[in-house]
Design an enzyme around this catalytic site. Structure first.
Site, PDB file in Angstrom:
ATOM      1  N   PRO A 199       0.859  -1.195   0.000  1.00 60.40           N
ATOM      2  CA  PRO A 199       0.000   0.000   0.000  1.00 60.40           C
ATOM      3  C   PRO A 199       0.891   1.240   0.000  1.00 60.40           C
ATOM      4  CG  PRO A 199       0.088  -0.978   2.193  1.00 60.40           C
ATOM      5  CD  PRO A 199       0.839  -1.900   1.290  1.00 60.40           C
ATOM      6  N   MET A 200       0.710   2.129  -0.991  1.00 57.89           N
ATOM      7  CA  MET A 200       1.551   3.317  -1.112  1.00 57.89           C
ATOM      8  C   MET A 200       0.655   4.528  -1.336  1.00 57.89           C
ATOM      9  SD  MET A 200       4.581   1.710  -3.494  1.00 57.89           S
ATOM     10  CE  MET A 200       3.431   0.819  -4.575  1.00 57.89           C
ATOM     11  N   VAL A 201       0.762   5.517  -0.474  1.00 55.65           N
ATOM     12  CA  VAL A 201      -0.078   6.707  -0.557  1.00 55.65           C
ATOM     13  C   VAL A 201       0.114   7.385  -1.911  1.00 55.65           C
ATOM     14  CG1 VAL A 201      -0.553   8.973   0.427  1.00 55.65           C
ATOM     15  CG2 VAL A 201      -0.044   7.050   1.937  1.00 55.65           C
TER      16      VAL A 201
ATOM     17  N   HIS B 199       7.245  -5.149   8.378  1.00 56.04           N
ATOM     18  CA  HIS B 199       8.309  -4.334   7.778  1.00 56.04           C
ATOM     19  C   HIS B 199       9.482  -4.369   8.758  1.00 56.04           C
ATOM     20  CE1 HIS B 199       9.455  -0.329   5.603  1.00 56.04           C
ATOM     21  NE2 HIS B 199      10.493  -1.115   5.799  1.00 56.04           N
TER      22      HIS B 199
ATOM     23  N   ASN C 278      14.132  -4.401   1.953  1.00 56.01           N
ATOM     24  CA  ASN C 278      15.336  -4.904   1.262  1.00 56.01           C
ATOM     25  C   ASN C 278      15.007  -5.667  -0.024  1.00 56.01           C
ATOM     26  OD1 ASN C 278      16.499  -3.958   3.595  1.00 56.01           O
ATOM     27  ND2 ASN C 278      17.035  -5.973   4.414  1.00 56.01           N
TER      28      ASN C 278
ATOM     29  N   ASN D 232       8.536  -7.405   4.420  1.00 52.50           N
ATOM     30  CA  ASN D 232       8.682  -6.145   3.692  1.00 52.50           C
ATOM     31  C   ASN D 232      10.024  -5.523   4.068  1.00 52.50           C
ATOM     32  OD1 ASN D 232       7.046  -2.895   3.775  1.00 52.50           O
ATOM     33  ND2 ASN D 232       8.089  -3.897   2.093  1.00 52.50           N
TER      34      ASN D 232
ATOM     35  N   ALA E 284       7.662  -2.138  -2.172  1.00 51.26           N
ATOM     36  CA  ALA E 284       7.151  -0.783  -2.373  1.00 51.26           C
ATOM     37  C   ALA E 284       8.093  -0.021  -3.308  1.00 51.26           C
ATOM     38  CB  ALA E 284       6.995  -0.063  -1.039  1.00 51.26           C
ATOM     39  N   GLU E 285       9.229   0.430  -2.778  1.00 53.73           N
ATOM     40  CA  GLU E 285      10.198   1.201  -3.574  1.00 53.73           C
ATOM     41  C   GLU E 285      10.674   0.403  -4.785  1.00 53.73           C
ATOM     42  OE1 GLU E 285      11.742   4.251  -3.404  1.00 53.73           O
ATOM     43  OE2 GLU E 285      10.426   4.983  -1.813  1.00 53.73           O
TER      44      GLU E 285
ATOM     45  N   CYS F 173       3.116   3.270   9.217  1.00 51.09           N
ATOM     46  CA  CYS F 173       3.504   4.558   8.626  1.00 51.09           C
ATOM     47  C   CYS F 173       4.299   5.386   9.630  1.00 51.09           C
ATOM     48  CB  CYS F 173       2.273   5.328   8.174  1.00 51.09           C
ATOM     49  SG  CYS F 173       2.699   6.915   7.406  1.00 51.09           S
TER      50      CYS F 173
END
Length: 491
Positions: A23-25, A175, A210, A208, A232-233, A108
């Protein structure tokens, strides 16, 4: 049908998903999720949604979830940030028919989460979290999941995970970074913490942190024993990560823009942010196009800049003039961005603060050295230039009283001590006025009633005049009427 739980939920509903988009804002919107699914992602999360806003704002619900319903976009988990059990439940009930599970954001670490008191800043309030998860698990028709960050101590992290499992959490994403590991201090995620959690709980666990390549995914699953891995990234810089490919950037950019056109609407800010991520390494070289990408105001304009970047890269390739960006692959190939480690503040007993600060601020060279010495950001300096008396000290800023119902700043002279939105609802319900917010429900109602009474009075007056006219006959008319009746009788 009984609600599926734990591993049964993971196997049947989530189809044993191993490759997960985080999930990414403002980043994991429908178009991006569909692009990621086309390239190996098996499960996606919505962007983090604010539970309180989701409950009170119908437009927010439409724009962020209801309008993004798509058969291709399943399985899907909707994530909320919240700090109130009832509000979280209300939001989840409104969303549960549009997704396969509801996730509570407990990870977050940003300042906005600290101000709003949600995300990782709830990780010490175990009683509150237990109530939130257990209430949702009891009332919802879909499972409840959680995404957390770790504590420094492995033992405390394990107890934290076990508490959430006991409360009713059916899947846990861990994470492997602490609350303080963010921005320049991000560092390396601890798979050791994730492994300990996986061994201690009896529900599926996603890892989550690395994750830059498909080889990282496989290695993480082997070392930690988790059921799936979330990115994510890595996904933002290379949507084909889960395929094990590193395609040319323009290939992903063009496909993404096609998906955006196929599944509108999509906010222009989302599209721009994705193109910045995809073209990140190339934009370090072609700074002029970086500025143009930031300025264009249309989808066609963004596509044109992306096409220009593609053309320049292809010219470099055909001319053999490959610019070295210090990367393992050419800059036009999708590849992760690795943050440089922060430099130590003290070396051999001597303070290096000035050197570190100057290194970190190279991108933001400020012309006004006096203002730079105050430690203000570039954005704050712009505000100061427009208003020299602008105050940035939190202690000196005016303190706003909060609305009794929603927590937003209330009107200073509001008769109900509420914000405008809540005041409007209350004034409408009670037919009252609030001069402070310009609301005149009582005045308008009284005016309307007066007009209705006046109209009724006029109708009554007209009716009585008509009746009098009918009864009030002249002597000539009366005599003529009598003669007519006499003649009729004689005949």
């Amino acid at each position: 049908m009984a609600k599926l739980q734990g591993f049964e939920f993971w196997r049947k509903t989530l189809r044993e998903a191993r490759f997960v988009v985080a999930p990414m804002v403002d980043q994991s919107e429908l178009a991006w999720r569909l692009l990621s699914r086309r390239h190996g992602a098996q499960l996606c999360y919505t962007p983090m949604l604010h539970a309180q806003v989701f409950v009170r704002d119908a437009n927010y619900r439409k724009e962020n979830l209801y309008n993004e319903v798509c058969e291709e976009d399943r399985p899907l988990i909707t994530q909320f940030c919240a700090n109130d059990p009832e509000v979280f439940l209300q939001a989840a009930v409104l969303a549960q028919d549009y997704c396969d599970a509801i996730d509570l954001n407990l990870g977050c670490p940003q300042m906005i989460a600290k101000r709003g008191h949600y995300g990782v800043f709830l990780q010490d309030e175990w009683e509150l979290l237990e109530r939130m998860v257990s209430l949702a698990n009891e009332k919802l028709s879909v499972p409840v999941t959680c995404k957390i960050r770790v504590f420094k101590e492995i033992e405390k992290t394990v107890r934290y995970a076990q508490m959430l499992e006991k409360a009713g959490c059916q899947l846990l994403t861990v994470h492997g970074r602490t609350k303080d590991q963010k921005g320049a201090m991000t560092g390396i995620a601890s798979w050791e913490h994730i492994q300990a959690v996986r061994k201690a709980v009896n529900i599926p666990v996603f890892a989550n942190g690395n994750i830059h390549h498909l080889s990282d995914v496989e290695r993480c699953i082997q070392e930690t024993g988790v059921q799936g891995v979330m990115s994510a990234e890595g996904n933002l810089h290379n949507p084909a990560l889960f395929e094990g490919r590193s395609p040319p950037v323009w290939e992903m950019a063009e496909e993404y823009l096609e998906v955006v056109k196929q599944y509108p609407p999509c906010s222009l800010s989302y599209i721009r942010a994705h193109l910045f991520k995809l073209w990140h390494h190339t934009l370090q070289i072609h700074q002029d196009l970086r500025e143009e990408l930031a300025k264009v105001k249309t989808l066609e304009g963004l596509a044109h800049v992306s096409a220009q970047l593609k053309q320049r890269c292809q010219e470099e390739i055909s001319g053999g003039d490959e610019k070295d960006g210090g990367l393992p692959l050419p800059h036009w190939i999708c590849q992760p961005y690795v943050r440089p480690p922060p430099k130590p503040a003290v070396t051999n007993g001597s303070c290096q603060e000035v050197e570190v600060k100057s290194t970190m601020c190279q991108k933001r060279a400020l012309e006004d050295s006096d203002r730079a010495a105050e430690g203000l950001s570039k954005n704050k300096l712009k505000k100061r230039s427009r208003n020299p008396n602008k105050n940035f000290c939190p202690e000196l800023k005016p303190k706003y009283l909060k609305c009794e119902q929603c927590g937003n700043p209330k009107g200073n002279k509001c008769v109900f001590s509420l914000c405008r939105a809540c005041c409007k609802k209350k004034a409408f319900k009670e037919v009252a006025d609030c001069p402070s917010h310009g609301l005149r429900f009582k005045t308008k109602a009284e005016k309307q009633k007066a007009e209705e009474d006046q109209q009724k009075e006029c109708e009554r007056t007209e009716g009585s005049v008509t009746e009098r006219d009918r009864n009030k006959q002249t002597p000539q008319v009366a005599a003529a009427s009598c003669r007519e009746m006499t003649e009729q009788t004689e005949a």
